[in-house]
Design a protein around this motif. Structure first.
Motif, PDB file in Angstrom:
ATOM      1  N   TYR A 194      30.601 -39.693  12.009  1.00 18.62           N
ATOM      2  CA  TYR A 194      31.756 -40.036  12.869  1.00 18.62           C
ATOM      3  C   TYR A 194      31.405 -41.258  13.604  1.00 18.62           C
ATOM      4  N   THR A 195      32.443 -42.263  13.324  1.00 15.21           N
ATOM      5  CA  THR A 195      31.971 -43.551  13.784  1.00 15.21           C
ATOM      6  C   THR A 195      31.887 -43.750  15.338  1.00 15.21           C
ATOM      7  N   HIS A 196      32.285 -42.984  16.133  1.00  9.80           N
ATOM      8  CA  HIS A 196      32.208 -43.104  17.434  1.00  9.80           C
ATOM      9  C   HIS A 196      31.275 -41.921  18.234  1.00  9.80           C
ATOM     10  N   ARG A 197      30.384 -41.693  17.341  1.00  8.43           N
ATOM     11  CA  ARG A 197      29.418 -40.609  17.713  1.00  8.43           C
ATOM     12  C   ARG A 197      28.684 -41.126  19.200  1.00  8.43           C
ATOM     13  N   LYS A 198      28.375 -42.555  19.178  1.00  5.56           N
ATOM     14  CA  LYS A 198      27.550 -43.007  20.207  1.00  5.56           C
ATOM     15  C   LYS A 198      28.484 -43.487  21.399  1.00  5.56           C
ATOM     16  N   SER A 199      29.657 -43.055  21.426  1.00 12.20           N
ATOM     17  CA  SER A 199      30.396 -43.498  22.478  1.00 12.20           C
ATOM     18  C   SER A 199      29.896 -42.983  23.757  1.00 12.20           C
ATOM     19  N   VAL A 200      30.223 -43.725  24.944  1.00  8.99           N
ATOM     20  CA  VAL A 200      30.050 -43.453  26.266  1.00  8.99           C
ATOM     21  C   VAL A 200      30.521 -42.272  26.544  1.00  8.99           C
ATOM     22  N   GLU A 201      31.799 -42.018  26.196  1.00  3.82           N
ATOM     23  CA  GLU A 201      32.662 -40.760  26.715  1.00  3.82           C
ATOM     24  C   GLU A 201      32.149 -39.531  26.104  1.00  3.82           C
ATOM     25  N   LEU A 202      31.468 -39.476  25.033  1.00  2.00           N
ATOM     26  CA  LEU A 202      30.877 -38.408  24.217  1.00  2.00           C
ATOM     27  C   LEU A 202      29.448 -37.981  24.766  1.00  2.00           C
ATOM     28  N   LYS A 203      28.871 -38.763  25.771  1.00  2.00           N
ATOM     29  CA  LYS A 203      27.550 -38.618  26.218  1.00  2.00           C
ATOM     30  C   LYS A 203      27.438 -37.310  27.336  1.00  2.00           C
ATOM     31  N   ARG A 204      26.271 -36.854  27.284  1.00  2.00           N
ATOM     32  CA  ARG A 204      26.016 -35.782  28.156  1.00  2.00           C
ATOM     33  C   ARG A 204      26.410 -36.217  29.609  1.00  2.00           C
ATOM     34  N   PRO A 205      26.846 -35.477  30.441  1.00  2.00           N
ATOM     35  CA  PRO A 205      27.198 -35.838  32.070  1.00  2.00           C
ATOM     36  C   PRO A 205      26.096 -35.984  32.606  1.00  2.00           C
ATOM     37  N   ASP A 206      25.693 -36.642  33.775  1.00  2.00           N
ATOM     38  CA  ASP A 206      24.736 -36.804  34.655  1.00  2.00           C
ATOM     39  C   ASP A 206      24.284 -35.298  35.202  1.00  2.00           C
ATOM     40  N   PRO A 207      23.166 -35.058  35.199  1.00  2.00           N
ATOM     41  CA  PRO A 207      22.717 -33.719  36.057  1.00  2.00           C
ATOM     42  C   PRO A 207      23.214 -33.541  37.212  1.00  2.00           C
ATOM     43  N   ILE A 208      23.384 -32.472  37.807  1.00  2.00           N
ATOM     44  CA  ILE A 208      23.769 -32.348  39.144  1.00  2.00           C
ATOM     45  C   ILE A 208      22.592 -32.727  40.040  1.00  2.00           C
ATOM     46  N   GLU A 209      21.511 -31.959  39.765  1.00  2.00           N
ATOM     47  CA  GLU A 209      20.086 -32.421  40.623  1.00  2.00           C
ATOM     48  C   GLU A 209      19.023 -31.903  39.582  1.00  2.00           C
ATOM     49  N   GLU A 210      18.613 -33.020  39.009  1.00  2.00           N
ATOM     50  CA  GLU A 210      17.390 -32.588  37.928  1.00  2.00           C
ATOM     51  C   GLU A 210      16.022 -32.924  38.490  1.00  2.00           C
ATOM     52  N   VAL A 211      15.276 -31.783  38.150  1.00  2.00           N
ATOM     53  CA  VAL A 211      13.955 -32.059  38.525  1.00  2.00           C
ATOM     54  C   VAL A 211      13.001 -33.275  37.947  1.00  2.00           C
ATOM     55  N   PRO A 212      12.676 -33.978  38.815  1.00  2.00           N
ATOM     56  CA  PRO A 212      11.573 -35.270  38.239  1.00  2.00           C
ATOM     57  C   PRO A 212      10.888 -34.758  37.097  1.00  2.00           C
ATOM     58  N   CYS A 213      10.881 -35.646  36.111  1.00  2.00           N
ATOM     59  CA  CYS A 213       9.976 -35.518  34.947  1.00  2.00           C
ATOM     60  C   CYS A 213       9.155 -36.744  34.283  1.00  2.00           C
ATOM     61  N   GLY A 214       8.237 -36.516  33.858  1.00  2.00           N
ATOM     62  CA  GLY A 214       7.412 -37.355  33.288  1.00  2.00           C
ATOM     63  C   GLY A 214       5.822 -36.944  33.703  1.00  2.00           C
ATOM     64  N   PRO A 215       4.941 -37.815  33.005  1.00  2.00           N
ATOM     65  CA  PRO A 215       3.679 -37.406  33.118  1.00  2.00           C
ATOM     66  C   PRO A 215       3.058 -37.178  34.520  1.00  2.00           C
ATOM     67  N   GLU A 216       3.528 -38.026  35.449  1.00  2.00           N
ATOM     68  CA  GLU A 216       3.227 -37.911  36.786  1.00  2.00           C
ATOM     69  C   GLU A 216       3.611 -36.743  37.637  1.00  2.00           C
ATOM     70  N   HIS A 217       4.730 -36.008  36.868  1.00  2.00           N
ATOM     71  CA  HIS A 217       5.268 -34.783  37.751  1.00  2.00           C
ATOM     72  C   HIS A 217       5.175 -33.473  37.175  1.00  2.00           C
ATOM     73  N   ILE A 218       4.141 -33.538  36.041  1.00  2.00           N
ATOM     74  CA  ILE A 218       3.622 -32.351  35.687  1.00  2.00           C
ATOM     75  C   ILE A 218       2.725 -31.507  36.367  1.00  2.00           C
ATOM     76  N   SER A 219       3.152 -30.272  36.471  1.00  2.00           N
ATOM     77  CA  SER A 219       2.481 -29.342  37.625  1.00  2.00           C
ATOM     78  C   SER A 219       1.249 -28.680  36.748  1.00  2.00           C
ATOM     79  N   GLU A 220       0.362 -28.311  37.214  1.00  2.00           N
ATOM     80  CA  GLU A 220      -0.763 -27.669  36.773  1.00  2.00           C
ATOM     81  C   GLU A 220      -0.612 -26.295  37.102  1.00  2.00           C
TER      82      GLU A 220
END
Length: 439
Positions: free
Chosen positions: A165-191
């Motif tokens: 599908y030629t328009h697969r990477k279109s902006v309209e087809l991207k996942r919507p922004d999260p409502i409130e996402e937990v911070p992620c990344g190495p500095e946010h990993i809980s032990e």
């Protein structure tokens, strides 16, 4: 066999026998015993075992059978002794340490107590619940639309390798922004730290109190004086619905004790989402089971030969199997709705559509075909379920919070009093009793 894999053979020979055994047994090879037991557990027949025995590779089938019986009896004896002498009941716990979490002010416990006292006089009303559900539904709507879109984009007809599908990477087809996402990344990993197992019966209120005391003892807070250091902190405890209910009732029973430690003023018990999601799935099973001659799950169970899903179970892999079944049912309904709304006979015909058109079709499916009547109600409820599940996997706490009013209404309608209370308690805390520093 000894010549072709010499290293493997030497490892097995070293594990199965000692140097003294190899020196003493000049005519018998002790490795045959290990190999015979291994092949027996792999399903080797008695005739095949005797044939290998005649070649000098394994022990006889009778020897293997007697050896396995002796091993089984010894294992069962050990289990009985452990249960009678040591085990009884046991409880385990895990401590989660989130290093990047902001430090709560010392006054947060007092603020929590004041807001709890005020919340007793301002309980959540029915109109507030409906208003929260209406606002939450509007926030979740883009995620439901994206799930419908993803079902199409991930189908075989839209597979990149076959029909790109030629328009697969279109902006309209991207996942919507999260409502409130937990911070992620190495500095946010809980032990995580697993505490020692406690041989305490947790089925009573006294047992839950003993477990809490044992947990604090393991963490180094022994005695009232040491535990007074925790009064200015919030002690978050998470467990299943029964554990949370017991802890909450413990606080009620201890409300007139002399100090904050005994009253557990700083304890905030929160239920876990895994069991809540399982209860959610069971409510869907109960609502849409139907009969084999109707249009419910029972009819689909018969078509797919999945009669093992007719009755819900808390043991085994029922939840995973039923969740996969619901995914298949939802995918089948959505594929049919794509063809109906777009006016096509096959999904391949949608490859020529623009992203804007696909989004418009997806919104039509969610708004007009997931709102009322039996089949469309099923599509709506399954969409809400899988949007919540995906939000849990991505750490979108906004979706989790937005799902609470809907889950409350679902559990009330399904007469699940336990989780109805949990949803109501959580909403009451979020909107009337918990300081913003807590959540």
């Amino acid at each position: 066999m000894r010549r072709s894999p010499p290293v493997f053979w030497s490892v097995i020979d070293g594990v199965a026998t000692t140097k003294y055994q190899r020196k003493r047994n000049t005519h018998k090879d002790p490795t045959n015993r290990l190999l015979a037991i291994y092949l027996k557990y792999k399903g080797l027949t008695a005739k095949a075992c005797d044939a290998l025995h005649s070649l000098g590779l394994t022990m006889s089938s009778k020897w293997v059978t007697d050896a396995i019986d002796q091993l089984s009896d010894a294992a069962m004896k050990e289990v009985r002794e452990m249960i009678q002498n040591e085990l009884g009941c046991a409880t385990a716990a895990i401590v989660h340490v989130k290093k990047d979490a902001p430090k709560l002010p010392p006054s947060v416990t007092v603020k929590l107590l004041d807001m709890r006292a005020a919340g007793m006089h301002s309980p959540l009303t029915v109109l507030e619940i409906f208003d929260l559900d209406e606002k939450a539904s509007a926030a979740i709507l883009p995620h439901m639309v994206y799930y419908v879109l993803r079902t199409l984009l991930e189908s075989d007809e839209f597979n990149v390798a076959r029909n790109p599908y030629t328009h697969r990477k279109s902006v309209e087809l991207k996942r919507p922004d999260p409502i409130e996402e937990v911070p992620c990344g190495p500095e946010h990993i809980s032990e995580e730290y697993m505490l020692g197992t406690m041989h305490i019966l947790e089925s009573s209120y006294e047992g839950n109190k003993d477990v809490l005391d044992a947990l604090l003892d393991q963490l180094g807070f022994k005695g009232v004086e040491e535990r007074r250091k925790l009064v200015q902190l919030i002690l978050f405890l998470q467990g299943d619905q029964l554990t949370v209910d017991r802890l909450r009732n413990l606080q009620k029973l201890c409300c007139q004790d002399y100090n904050a430690v005994e009253r557990m003023d700083n304890v905030l018990a929160v239920w876990g989402w895994l069991h809540a999601l399982m209860a959610y799935a069971k409510s869907l099973h109960k609502q849409y089971l139907g009969t084999e001659t109707g249009h419910g799950f029972a009819h689909a169970f018969g078509l797919l030969n999945r009669y093992d899903l007719l009755k819900t179970s808390t043991q085994g892999a029922f939840h995973e199997k039923f969740e996969r079944f619901m995914e298949q049912v939802l995918e089948a309904h959505l594929r049919a709705l794509w063809c109906t709304v777009a006016g096509v006979d096959k999904l391949e015909e949608l490859l020529s559509k623009t992203p804007e058109e696909l989004v418009s079709y997806a919104e039509t499916i969610v708004r007009n075909h997931a709102c009322s009547r039996y089949t469309t109600m099923l599509v709506r409820d399954l969409l809400r379920y899988f949007v919540l599940r995906d939000g849990l996997r991505r750490g979108d706490v906004g979706i989790m919070e937005a799902s609470l009013p809907y889950m409350l209404l679902r559990f009330v309608g399904g007469k699940n009093s336990h989780y109805s209370i949990e949803m109501l308690e959580t909403l009451q805390g979020l909107h009337h009793e918990w300081p913003t520093e807590v959540w």
